[in-house]
Scaffold this motif. Structure first.
Motif, PDB file in Angstrom:
ATOM      1  N   ARG A  29       0.831  -1.198   0.000  1.00  0.00           N
ATOM      2  CA  ARG A  29       0.000   0.000   0.000  1.00  0.00           C
ATOM      3  C   ARG A  29       0.871   1.254   0.000  1.00  0.00           C
ATOM      4  N   ASN A  30       0.376   2.296  -0.672  1.00  0.00           N
ATOM      5  CA  ASN A  30       1.026   3.611  -0.760  1.00  0.00           C
ATOM      6  C   ASN A  30       2.290   3.613  -1.621  1.00  0.00           C
ATOM      7  N   ARG A  31       2.630   2.495  -2.237  1.00  0.00           N
ATOM      8  CA  ARG A  31       3.737   2.504  -3.187  1.00  0.00           C
ATOM      9  C   ARG A  31       3.255   3.055  -4.524  1.00  0.00           C
ATOM     10  N   LEU A  32       4.185   3.625  -5.277  1.00  0.00           N
ATOM     11  CA  LEU A  32       3.894   4.140  -6.602  1.00  0.00           C
ATOM     12  C   LEU A  32       4.344   3.098  -7.622  1.00  0.00           C
ATOM     13  N   TYR A  33       3.426   2.631  -8.448  1.00  0.00           N
ATOM     14  CA  TYR A  33       3.704   1.605  -9.458  1.00  0.00           C
ATOM     15  C   TYR A  33       3.810   2.296 -10.816  1.00  0.00           C
ATOM     16  N   ILE A  34       5.002   2.223 -11.423  1.00  0.00           N
ATOM     17  CA  ILE A  34       5.328   3.013 -12.607  1.00  0.00           C
ATOM     18  C   ILE A  34       5.720   2.080 -13.743  1.00  0.00           C
ATOM     19  N   GLY A  35       5.054   2.211 -14.882  1.00  0.00           N
ATOM     20  CA  GLY A  35       5.388   1.398 -16.048  1.00  0.00           C
ATOM     21  C   GLY A  35       6.717   1.810 -16.647  1.00  0.00           C
ATOM     22  N   TYR A  80       9.182  14.988   0.457  1.00  0.00           N
ATOM     23  CA  TYR A  80       9.361  13.554   0.312  1.00  0.00           C
ATOM     24  C   TYR A  80      10.666  13.258  -0.412  1.00  0.00           C
ATOM     25  N   VAL A  81      11.137  12.035  -0.232  1.00  0.00           N
ATOM     26  CA  VAL A  81      12.179  11.455  -1.060  1.00  0.00           C
ATOM     27  C   VAL A  81      11.612  10.174  -1.662  1.00  0.00           C
ATOM     28  N   GLY A  82      11.759  10.016  -2.973  1.00  0.00           N
ATOM     29  CA  GLY A  82      11.294   8.821  -3.642  1.00  0.00           C
ATOM     30  C   GLY A  82      12.364   7.744  -3.622  1.00  0.00           C
ATOM     31  N   LYS A  83      12.181   6.721  -2.807  1.00  0.00           N
ATOM     32  CA  LYS A  83      13.152   5.641  -2.681  1.00  0.00           C
ATOM     33  C   LYS A  83      12.899   4.572  -3.743  1.00  0.00           C
ATOM     34  N   HIS A  84      13.977   3.852  -4.095  1.00  0.00           N
ATOM     35  CA  HIS A  84      13.909   2.828  -5.131  1.00  0.00           C
ATOM     36  C   HIS A  84      13.404   1.527  -4.523  1.00  0.00           C
ATOM     37  N   GLY A  85      12.173   1.159  -4.873  1.00  0.00           N
ATOM     38  CA  GLY A  85      11.641  -0.110  -4.410  1.00  0.00           C
ATOM     39  C   GLY A  85      11.960  -1.230  -5.379  1.00  0.00           C
ATOM     40  N   THR A  97       8.663   0.174  -8.783  1.00  0.00           N
ATOM     41  CA  THR A  97       7.983   0.771  -7.635  1.00  0.00           C
ATOM     42  C   THR A  97       8.902   1.811  -7.004  1.00  0.00           C
ATOM     43  N   ASP A  98       8.314   2.948  -6.658  1.00  0.00           N
ATOM     44  CA  ASP A  98       8.990   3.967  -5.870  1.00  0.00           C
ATOM     45  C   ASP A  98       8.234   4.138  -4.561  1.00  0.00           C
ATOM     46  N   LEU A  99       8.979   4.404  -3.503  1.00  0.00           N
ATOM     47  CA  LEU A  99       8.389   4.561  -2.172  1.00  0.00           C
ATOM     48  C   LEU A  99       8.573   6.005  -1.721  1.00  0.00           C
ATOM     49  N   PRO A 100       7.506   6.800  -1.666  1.00  0.00           N
ATOM     50  CA  PRO A 100       7.625   8.170  -1.175  1.00  0.00           C
ATOM     51  C   PRO A 100       7.780   8.183   0.344  1.00  0.00           C
ATOM     52  N   VAL A 101       8.936   8.638   0.811  1.00  0.00           N
ATOM     53  CA  VAL A 101       9.258   8.635   2.232  1.00  0.00           C
ATOM     54  C   VAL A 101       9.304  10.086   2.726  1.00  0.00           C
ATOM     55  N   PRO A 102       8.570  10.437   3.773  1.00  0.00           N
ATOM     56  CA  PRO A 102       8.619  11.807   4.282  1.00  0.00           C
ATOM     57  C   PRO A 102      10.042  12.211   4.652  1.00  0.00           C
ATOM     58  N   ALA A 103      10.417  13.431   4.255  1.00  0.00           N
ATOM     59  CA  ALA A 103      11.756  13.950   4.556  1.00  0.00           C
ATOM     60  C   ALA A 103      11.673  15.468   4.585  1.00  0.00           C
ATOM     61  N   GLY A 104      12.020  16.073   5.727  1.00  0.00           N
ATOM     62  CA  GLY A 104      11.941  17.521   5.834  1.00  0.00           C
ATOM     63  C   GLY A 104      10.525  17.997   5.584  1.00  0.00           C
ATOM     64  N   ARG A 147      -5.103  19.236  -1.404  1.00  0.00           N
ATOM     65  CA  ARG A 147      -4.485  19.032  -0.102  1.00  0.00           C
ATOM     66  C   ARG A 147      -5.363  19.666   0.959  1.00  0.00           C
ATOM     67  N   ILE A 148      -6.359  18.944   1.441  1.00  0.00           N
ATOM     68  CA  ILE A 148      -7.392  19.554   2.275  1.00  0.00           C
ATOM     69  C   ILE A 148      -6.821  20.162   3.543  1.00  0.00           C
ATOM     70  N   ALA A 149      -5.934  19.452   4.214  1.00  0.00           N
ATOM     71  CA  ALA A 149      -5.380  19.958   5.462  1.00  0.00           C
ATOM     72  C   ALA A 149      -3.924  20.379   5.307  1.00  0.00           C
ATOM     73  N   PHE A 150      -3.519  20.602   4.050  1.00  0.00           N
ATOM     74  CA  PHE A 150      -2.165  21.047   3.756  1.00  0.00           C
ATOM     75  C   PHE A 150      -1.103  20.151   4.396  1.00  0.00           C
ATOM     76  N   PRO A 151      -1.080  18.859   4.046  1.00  0.00           N
ATOM     77  CA  PRO A 151       0.003  18.000   4.534  1.00  0.00           C
ATOM     78  C   PRO A 151       1.319  18.388   3.898  1.00  0.00           C
ATOM     79  N   ARG A 152       2.343  17.596   4.143  1.00  0.00           N
ATOM     80  CA  ARG A 152       3.685  17.964   3.701  1.00  0.00           C
ATOM     81  C   ARG A 152       3.736  18.177   2.198  1.00  0.00           C
ATOM     82  N   VAL A 153       4.525  19.142   1.796  1.00  0.00           N
ATOM     83  CA  VAL A 153       4.631  19.539   0.406  1.00  0.00           C
ATOM     84  C   VAL A 153       6.094  19.574   0.017  1.00  0.00           C
ATOM     85  N   THR A 154       6.415  18.946  -1.098  1.00  0.00           N
ATOM     86  CA  THR A 154       7.806  18.809  -1.509  1.00  0.00           C
ATOM     87  C   THR A 154       8.514  20.156  -1.622  1.00  0.00           C
TER      88      THR A 154
END
Length: 601
Positions: free
Chosen positions: A369-375, A394-399, A384-391, A536-543
């Motif tokens: 769940r929450n992984r990005l599946y990219i053709g 996000y940082v997109g990690k290599h899945g 697959t890329d994994l968006p990981v919160p950072a600062g 972004r209804i509650a303005f969560p983290r923004v890159t």
């Protein structure tokens, strides 16, 4: 001659003399090894058997040639049926719209091509799409499709169309196609035209457009000076107010976007780094060309910078692009993305991507769940890329790569969630992997639709449009995103038509208040922050740096100075580090489209 003079003379002679040796020549780095792909040109059944997936997953052949050929776009309706576009006209449109065309001439032009829209349904629960309906044929250069509000939203450059649907087990057109927008380029680079439509959590229709396909978009009859320039963007269109605008500017030739469960929009790219967090108002890295003005007021303030050659309304005050969030690339070597073609198996397959889906179903194990599946086109796989919160972003990690087709002809173009949390994919399936303008350069006989299922999950046949409002409201907070998205859109449709039952709006507002950071029924409840609100209804983290404290990108020690409204003479707006400000353009996240840039918003 003094000793000093003799020394200088000797030094001069030595300097003039040829060197007795030469430095060793720089050797180019060894290229990565060539990829070894096991298969090419398999039959549909053999292709399924050749594919590999993690344990517990199975790939099913949902449809294949001759039932479907060259699938270029698809969507799903409230019954879980697939609407698939056959892109037979690609890569060259048939004819050009006549100038000052009559309605009859426009309809004739729309149907001068070879594309079809097919409707598929699994009626017996075996994952095979056994019911097939030809909805419409003869369309011209179709590249995008989405279902909702009583019809289909179809991208067929130079047009964005709405085609009414007469519902039933074998749906038919409910009227003639209506041109909503025109001006989309269809002559420059037709693998970058308007594509991969999807509904946002704010009730807008979102789509992509590429960098080498310069367009000037507006309602039919709009003067050129009043149109919106588009070359590289994620754009959006409101289905009720019929308002068109740029959401994020820049990129390359994106062919895949999706929202996560917090309302963040993600996009894949080709050639340039592949993963971007698409923040409203941001100007991101471009593959080429200059940044342009977002709207009419911005264009009016910067008329002196308009490109006289093609009329592009250049926006020159971008001091630092918003860049990729990925900490990796999917191609190998040090010679650039194209040099890695056919040599990037160990890195992810290559630079060319198509299709992006955030997995938000409930039938797969939690770690997916929450992984990005990219053709990945050259890699014949799903990365697959994994968006990981950072600062503040996000940082997109290599899945790990998820699906390996192991067949050089396989080219999946997009993927979608189904009602039960499984994944559908469309596969263009062609020996030729690259875009060119030769109509005879593609094998028109092939096409596949696959379905990825975990653990033998049985398909169901919902019909959400038949449910009362209360049942739809109950599905809005569902962890099954298919149910939530369709429920939200149906409630929005009913609200727009004045058909919400008593108490529905209040029930949605209670949901919104109880879970402000999760996907609320923003469009249906009327509680969006503004007509141009960010999802972004509650303005969560923004890159790009929305958040308390100094606005900066992950790993950055200084604020991002992406773009002032009208050049360096403009001061940084008050409160620019407040959570409701997007550092991508120093504009409020909730009202990018409404601030003229004069003074403070």
């Amino acid at each position: 001659m003094t000793r000093r003079l003799r020394f200088l003379a000797a030094a001069a002679v030595a300097a003039a003399a040829p060197l007795a040796y030469s430095l060793p020549a720089q050797q180019p780095p060894e290229p990565p090894p060539a990829d070894a792909v096991a298969f090419a040109g398999l039959s549909p059944d053999a292709a399924v058997k050749a594919a590999t997936l993690p344990p517990g997953f199975a790939l099913h052949l949902a449809a294949a040639e001759p039932e479907v050929r060259q699938p270029i776009a698809f969507c799903d309706d409230d019954r879980g049926r697939l609407w698939v576009v056959e892109g037979i006209t690609y890569p060259r449109r048939v004819g050009s719209p006549p100038p000052d065309a009559t309605p009859e001439q426009i309809q004739k032009d729309l149907f001068a091509g070879h594309d079809r829209i097919l409707v598929f349904e699994d009626t017996d629960g075996d994952h095979r799409l056994d019911r097939r309906t030809v909805f419409l044929e003869g369309l011209n250069l179709v590249s995008g499709i989405e279902y909702g509000f009583g019809g289909l939203w179809v991208g067929a450059a130079p047009y964005l169309l709405f085609i009414p649907v007469a519902e039933g087990d074998a749906p038919k057109p409910g009227g003639e196609p209506r041109v909503l927008l025109d001006g989309w380029n269809f002559t420059a680079d037709t693998h970058e035209t308007l594509n991969t439509f999807t509904w946002g959590p704010d009730g807008w229709l979102y789509g992509c457009h590429g960098v080498f396909c310069p367009s000037n978009v507006g309602r039919p009859g709009t003067p050129a000076a009043d149109r919106q320039w588009v070359d590289a963007a994620v754009w959006r269109y409101h289905p009720v107010r019929h308002q068109f605008e740029i959401f994020t500017e820049g990129g390359s030739n994106p062919w895949g976007i999706d929202f996560d469960e917090h309302g963040n929009l993600w996009a894949e790219m080709c050639v340039i780094p592949h993963l971007f967090h698409m923040v409203q108002g941001a100007r991101i890295t471009r593959q080429g060309g200059e940044h342009y003005c977002f709207n009419r007021s911005e264009t009016a303030r910067n008329t002196r910078y308009r490109d006289p050659r093609g009329g592009k309304p250049v926006f020159p005050f971008v001091y630092e692009d918003i860049t990729t969030v990925a900490d990796h690339v999917h191609y190998a070597g040090q010679q650039g993305p194209h040099a890695g073609n056919g040599r990037s198996d160990a890195s992810g397959g290559g630079h060319a991507h198509a299709g992006l889906m955030t997995y938000l179903g409930t039938s797969w194990p939690a770690e997916y769940r929450n992984r990005l599946y990219i053709g990945n086109i050259h890699g014949q796989r799903l990365n697959t890329d994994l968006p990981v919160p950072a600062g503040s972003g996000y940082v997109g990690k290599h899945g790990a790569d998820f699906l390996m087709l192991n067949d050089t002809w396989s080219q999946t173009l997009n993927q979608r969630l189904d009602p039960d949390g499984s994944m559908y994919l469309i596969d263009w399936y062609d020996k030729n992997q690259c875009h060119h303008n030769r109509p005879d350069g593609h094998d028109r006989a092939n096409g596949r639709v696959y379905k990825v299922v975990y653990g033998g999950a049985a398909p169901t046949r919902p019909n959400l449009a038949a449910l009362p409002d209360a049942d739809l409201v109950a599905r809005v907070p569902s962890k099954n995103e298919w149910m939530s998205r369709h429920a939200r859109r149906l409630l929005q449709e009913r609200a727009a038509g004045g058909k919400l039952s008593a108490g529905t709006r209040e029930a949605l507002q209670v949901q919104l208040a109880a879970a402000p950071t999760r996907r609320p029924a923003c469009a249906a409840s009327g509680r969006c922050t503004s007509p141009g609100a960010s999802p972004r209804i509650a303005f969560p983290r923004v890159t790009t740096g929305c958040g308390p404290g100094p606005c900066s990108s992950p790993g950055s020690s200084r604020p991002r100075t992406a773009a002032f409204p009208d050049g360096p003479r403009w001061p940084r707006p008050p409160g620019a580090n407040h959570p409701r400000w997007c550092a991508a353009s120093w504009r409020p996240c909730s009202s990018v489209s409404r601030w003229s840039g004069a003074g403070t918003p």
